[in-house]
Structures are given as structure tokens and as C-alpha cells.
Design a protein around this motif. Structure first.
Motif, mmCIF file in Angstrom:
data_model
loop_
_atom_site.group_PDB
_atom_site.id
_atom_site.type_symbol
_atom_site.label_atom_id
_atom_site.label_comp_id
_atom_site.label_asym_id
_atom_site.label_seq_id
_atom_site.Cartn_x
_atom_site.Cartn_y
_atom_site.Cartn_z
ATOM 1 N N LYS A 1 0.849 -1.189 0.000
ATOM 2 C CA LYS A 1 0.000 0.000 0.000
ATOM 3 C C LYS A 1 0.881 1.233 0.000
ATOM 4 C CE LYS A 1 -3.565 -2.494 2.496
ATOM 5 N NZ LYS A 1 -4.392 -2.575 3.725
ATOM 6 N N PRO A 2 0.349 2.368 -0.468
ATOM 7 C CA PRO A 2 1.172 3.588 -0.555
ATOM 8 C C PRO A 2 1.814 3.948 0.778
ATOM 9 C CG PRO A 2 -0.875 3.882 -1.747
ATOM 10 C CD PRO A 2 -1.003 2.570 -1.029
ATOM 11 N N GLY A 3 3.116 4.204 0.727
ATOM 12 C CA GLY A 3 3.833 4.618 1.926
ATOM 13 C C GLY A 3 4.129 3.507 2.911
ATOM 14 N N GLN A 4 3.791 2.266 2.552
ATOM 15 C CA GLN A 4 4.003 1.149 3.469
ATOM 16 C C GLN A 4 5.015 0.161 2.896
ATOM 17 O OE1 GLN A 4 0.479 -0.764 4.959
ATOM 18 N NE2 GLN A 4 -0.627 1.159 5.236
ATOM 19 N N ALA A 5 5.519 -0.682 3.772
ATOM 20 C CA ALA A 5 6.405 -1.765 3.348
ATOM 21 C C ALA A 5 5.591 -2.854 2.658
ATOM 22 C CB ALA A 5 7.117 -2.344 4.567
ATOM 23 N N PRO A 6 6.198 -3.581 1.749
ATOM 24 C CA PRO A 6 5.514 -4.744 1.189
ATOM 25 C C PRO A 6 5.180 -5.749 2.296
ATOM 26 C CG PRO A 6 7.422 -4.178 -0.141
ATOM 27 C CD PRO A 6 7.507 -3.364 1.117
ATOM 28 N N ARG A 7 4.110 -6.509 2.082
ATOM 29 C CA ARG A 7 3.689 -7.538 3.029
ATOM 30 C C ARG A 7 3.582 -8.865 2.298
ATOM 31 N NH1 ARG A 7 -2.055 -8.443 6.197
ATOM 32 N NH2 ARG A 7 -2.930 -7.901 4.161
ATOM 33 N N LEU A 8 4.189 -9.895 2.860
ATOM 34 C CA LEU A 8 4.118 -11.220 2.260
ATOM 35 C C LEU A 8 2.707 -11.775 2.409
ATOM 36 C CD1 LEU A 8 5.594 -13.749 1.042
ATOM 37 C CD2 LEU A 8 5.914 -14.497 3.429
ATOM 38 N N LEU A 9 2.131 -12.224 1.297
ATOM 39 C CA LEU A 9 0.806 -12.847 1.315
ATOM 40 C C LEU A 9 0.896 -14.365 1.165
ATOM 41 C CD1 LEU A 9 -1.112 -10.513 -1.168
ATOM 42 C CD2 LEU A 9 -1.150 -10.413 1.342
ATOM 43 N N ILE A 10 1.653 -14.790 0.165
ATOM 44 C CA ILE A 10 1.697 -16.191 -0.260
ATOM 45 C C ILE A 10 3.143 -16.581 -0.533
ATOM 46 C CG2 ILE A 10 1.030 -17.850 -2.071
ATOM 47 C CD1 ILE A 10 -1.420 -16.981 -0.631
ATOM 48 N N HIS A 11 3.546 -17.781 -0.128
ATOM 49 C CA HIS A 11 4.828 -18.348 -0.534
ATOM 50 C C HIS A 11 4.595 -19.781 -0.978
ATOM 51 C CE1 HIS A 11 5.349 -20.673 3.243
ATOM 52 N NE2 HIS A 11 4.746 -19.634 3.798
ATOM 53 N N GLY A 12 5.580 -20.345 -1.660
ATOM 54 C CA GLY A 12 5.395 -21.692 -2.187
ATOM 55 C C GLY A 12 4.214 -21.791 -3.132
ATOM 56 N N ALA A 13 3.900 -20.690 -3.789
ATOM 57 C CA ALA A 13 2.822 -20.562 -4.785
ATOM 58 C C ALA A 13 1.423 -20.590 -4.187
ATOM 59 C CB ALA A 13 2.935 -21.610 -5.884
ATOM 60 N N SER A 14 1.237 -21.295 -3.065
ATOM 61 C CA SER A 14 -0.141 -21.475 -2.565
ATOM 62 C C SER A 14 -0.273 -21.453 -1.050
ATOM 63 C CB SER A 14 -0.708 -22.799 -3.090
ATOM 64 O OG SER A 14 0.071 -23.891 -2.639
ATOM 65 N N THR A 15 0.799 -21.263 -0.309
ATOM 66 C CA THR A 15 0.749 -21.261 1.152
ATOM 67 C C THR A 15 0.580 -19.845 1.670
ATOM 68 O OG1 THR A 15 2.191 -23.212 1.241
ATOM 69 C CG2 THR A 15 1.958 -21.899 3.258
ATOM 70 N N ARG A 16 -0.524 -19.624 2.373
ATOM 71 C CA ARG A 16 -0.741 -18.283 2.944
ATOM 72 C C ARG A 16 0.249 -18.025 4.066
ATOM 73 N NH1 ARG A 16 -6.004 -19.503 2.198
ATOM 74 N NH2 ARG A 16 -6.159 -20.343 4.317
ATOM 75 N N ALA A 17 0.772 -16.813 4.103
ATOM 76 C CA ALA A 17 1.662 -16.410 5.192
ATOM 77 C C ALA A 17 0.856 -16.209 6.472
ATOM 78 C CB ALA A 17 2.384 -15.125 4.805
ATOM 79 N N THR A 18 1.577 -16.071 7.557
ATOM 80 C CA THR A 18 0.942 -15.913 8.866
ATOM 81 C C THR A 18 -0.002 -14.721 8.867
ATOM 82 O OG1 THR A 18 2.904 -16.842 9.907
ATOM 83 C CG2 THR A 18 1.389 -15.605 11.318
ATOM 84 N N ALA A 19 -1.200 -14.931 9.377
ATOM 85 C CA ALA A 19 -2.213 -13.879 9.587
ATOM 86 C C ALA A 19 -2.824 -13.336 8.303
ATOM 87 C CB ALA A 19 -1.664 -12.739 10.430
ATOM 88 N N ILE A 20 -2.600 -13.989 7.185
ATOM 89 C CA ILE A 20 -3.218 -13.546 5.935
ATOM 90 C C ILE A 20 -4.618 -14.138 5.838
ATOM 91 C CG2 ILE A 20 -3.063 -13.565 3.409
ATOM 92 C CD1 ILE A 20 -0.970 -11.807 4.943
ATOM 93 N N PRO A 21 -5.627 -13.307 5.573
ATOM 94 C CA PRO A 21 -7.008 -13.805 5.530
ATOM 95 C C PRO A 21 -7.219 -14.872 4.457
ATOM 96 C CG PRO A 21 -6.961 -11.402 5.605
ATOM 97 C CD PRO A 21 -5.557 -11.842 5.383
ATOM 98 N N ALA A 22 -8.174 -15.729 4.716
ATOM 99 C CA ALA A 22 -8.453 -16.860 3.821
ATOM 100 C C ALA A 22 -8.996 -16.426 2.463
ATOM 101 C CB ALA A 22 -9.423 -17.824 4.494
ATOM 102 N N ARG A 23 -9.424 -15.171 2.327
ATOM 103 C CA ARG A 23 -9.918 -14.724 1.030
ATOM 104 C C ARG A 23 -8.792 -14.616 -0.007
ATOM 105 N NH1 ARG A 23 -10.168 -10.091 4.216
ATOM 106 N NH2 ARG A 23 -8.988 -8.267 3.468
ATOM 107 N N PHE A 24 -7.542 -14.631 0.453
ATOM 108 C CA PHE A 24 -6.394 -14.635 -0.450
ATOM 109 C C PHE A 24 -5.984 -16.083 -0.726
ATOM 110 C CE2 PHE A 24 -5.231 -10.186 -0.651
ATOM 111 C CZ PHE A 24 -5.770 -9.653 0.506
ATOM 112 N N SER A 25 -5.850 -16.412 -2.000
ATOM 113 C CA SER A 25 -5.370 -17.752 -2.336
ATOM 114 C C SER A 25 -4.466 -17.679 -3.555
ATOM 115 C CB SER A 25 -6.541 -18.710 -2.590
ATOM 116 O OG SER A 25 -7.295 -18.281 -3.712
ATOM 117 N N GLY A 26 -3.486 -18.564 -3.569
ATOM 118 C CA GLY A 26 -2.552 -18.630 -4.680
ATOM 119 C C GLY A 26 -2.556 -20.009 -5.295
#
Lengths: 108, 122
Positions: free
Chosen positions: A39-64
Motif C-alpha cells: 500500500k502507498p507509503g508502506q512496506a511490502p507484506r508477504l501474502l503467499i509463498h510456495g505458490a499457494s501457502t498463505r503467510a501468517t495472519a493472511i485472511p483466507a480470502r487470499f489464495s494462490g
């Protein structure tokens, strides 16, 4: 160098809609693919790694999903806080890790 | 709270040098690889350099190889980037980010700082 290509560059959507972002690699990266949100003015935030594994505390509405050269990030029901820029990163070719150019998700 | 805070960014002339620092808190810094990623304001992300968890191996993008040196001091929970022979194209916001834990080979970055701005201009 592995080139990561994201599409589209900009996506205009309405809150509540489902959206799918695409990331393609110039050669296979197996499942060594991460997605980030910024988001503007913010650091990047990891959402997904390993193509499909959600990172810690990422809502279930995000999927890879995906493997090889074709990957997608889906957001099932867009919330106001999801409007941001999204980047993919391949880390299969470490240390030659590379990022996509980003997809900007904007409010329609 | 886990946190990374960068400092040291400044305006510097072409050919000059600068040292960036990143202070880590809230996690076992010595157990993680660390990295620097830069971003031209309004543009995308470019990986710059990485260092493994014990500091024995360092890695550089071709664009900075031979000019930048990454280092870490686990006693001070700090990461550094020594930048020399700076060019206009090095102008960017420099983020530090946490890499894999110990011997994990997966170099994605799960914690980022907000960045420190380096401007190279005469």
C-alpha cells in the motif's frame, strides 16, 4: 535472468467482487513463487509463498495457485483494504531472484 | 512486535559513498538470512543483496556487484549495506527484509521495513 510478467498492469474492480491476478515466468520456477501486497507509503507484506501457502495472519480470502510458469493470486471478495499494488517474486533461481512489475488494484 | 527499521539514507553525489543500517527487533535476528531490496519511488521492486544467517555467504545483483557490500552484526541485531561508487540509477528507497530461517533454501521475504531513501544527484 528469469523475467516475471504480471497482468494486467491495472485492474479496476468493485468491493465485494472476486479478482484474479496473473504472474508468468519466462522459465519454470517450480512452486518457488511468492506474492506481496504493498500500500502507498508502506512496506511490502508477504501474502503467499510456495505458490499457494498463505503467510501468517493472511485472511483466507487470499489464495494462490499454479506451478511451473503460470501463477495466479485470487481474492475472493474484495475489501476496501485490499486495494493496493501486488507483486510476484520467483526465488527458484537464487540468488537471481526477480520480481514482477506489479499489478495495481484500484477501486472501480 | 517484529520490526525492521532502516536508516542512513541521504542525498549523495555521483561517485560518493553511503552506509545504510537496518535495526531488527522482536525476533531472533541471528537465526535468519537478511536482504536488501530497492524501489524507485512509484516503481517496482529490485533485489539488491542478501546475506545468510551466519554471515558466511553474501549475494549481490549484477547491478551492484563490486560496489556494494552487505554485512551483519548479530550482537547488535543489525544489517548494513555499504554503498560506494554511487550512480544516479542507484536512487531509490532501500528496504531491508527478512529472508529464510537458518538453512532453509527458500528466499522469500516475510518481514519488511519501510525503507530509507537514497538520492544520488549532483
Amino acid at each position: 535472468e528469469i523475467v516475471m510478467t504480471q497482468s494486467p498492469a491495472t485492474l479496476s474492480v468493485s468491493p465485494g467482487e472476486r479478482v484474479t491476478l496473473s504472474c508468468r515466468s519466462s522459465q519454470s520456477v517450480s512452486s518457488d513463487l511468492a506474492w506481496y501486497q504493498q500500500k502507498p507509503g508502506q512496506a511490502p507484506r508477504l501474502l503467499i509463498h510456495g505458490a499457494s501457502t498463505r503467510a501468517t495472519a493472511i485472511p483466507a480470502r487470499f489464495s494462490g495457485s499454479g506451478s511451473g510458469t503460470e501463477f495466479t493470486l485470487s481474492i475472493s471478495s474484495l475489501q476496501s483494504e485490499d486495494f493496493a499494488v501486488y507483486y510476484c517474486q520467483q526465488y527458484n533461481n537464487w540468488p537471481r531472484t526477480t520480481f514482477g512489475q506489479g499489478t495495481k488494484l484500484e477501486i472501480k | 512486535e517484529m520490526q525492521l527499521v532502516e536508516s542512513g539514507g541521504d542525498v549523495v553525489r555521483p561517485g560518493g559513498s553511503l552506509r545504510l543500517s537496518c535495526a531488527a527487533s522482536g525476533f531472533a535476528f541471528g537465526d535468519y538470512a537478511m536482504t536488501w531490496v530497492r524501489q524507485v519511488p512509484g516503481k517496482g521492486l529490485e533485489w539488491v543483496s542478501g546475506i545468510n544467517w551466519i554471515g558466511g555467504s553474501s549475494y549481490y545483483a549484477d547491478s551492484v556487484e563490486g560496489r556494494f557490500t552487505i554485512s551483519r552484526d548479530s550482537a547488535k541485531n543489525s544489517l548494513y549495506l555499504q554503498m560506494s561508487s554511487l550512480r544516479a540509477e542507484d536512487t531509490a528507497l532501500y528496504h531491508c527484509a527478512r529472508g529464510p530461517h537458518a538453512r532453509s533454501p527458500y528466499w522469500y521475504f516475510d518481514l519488511w521495513g519501510r525503507g530509507t531513501l537514497v538520492t544520488v544527484s549532483s
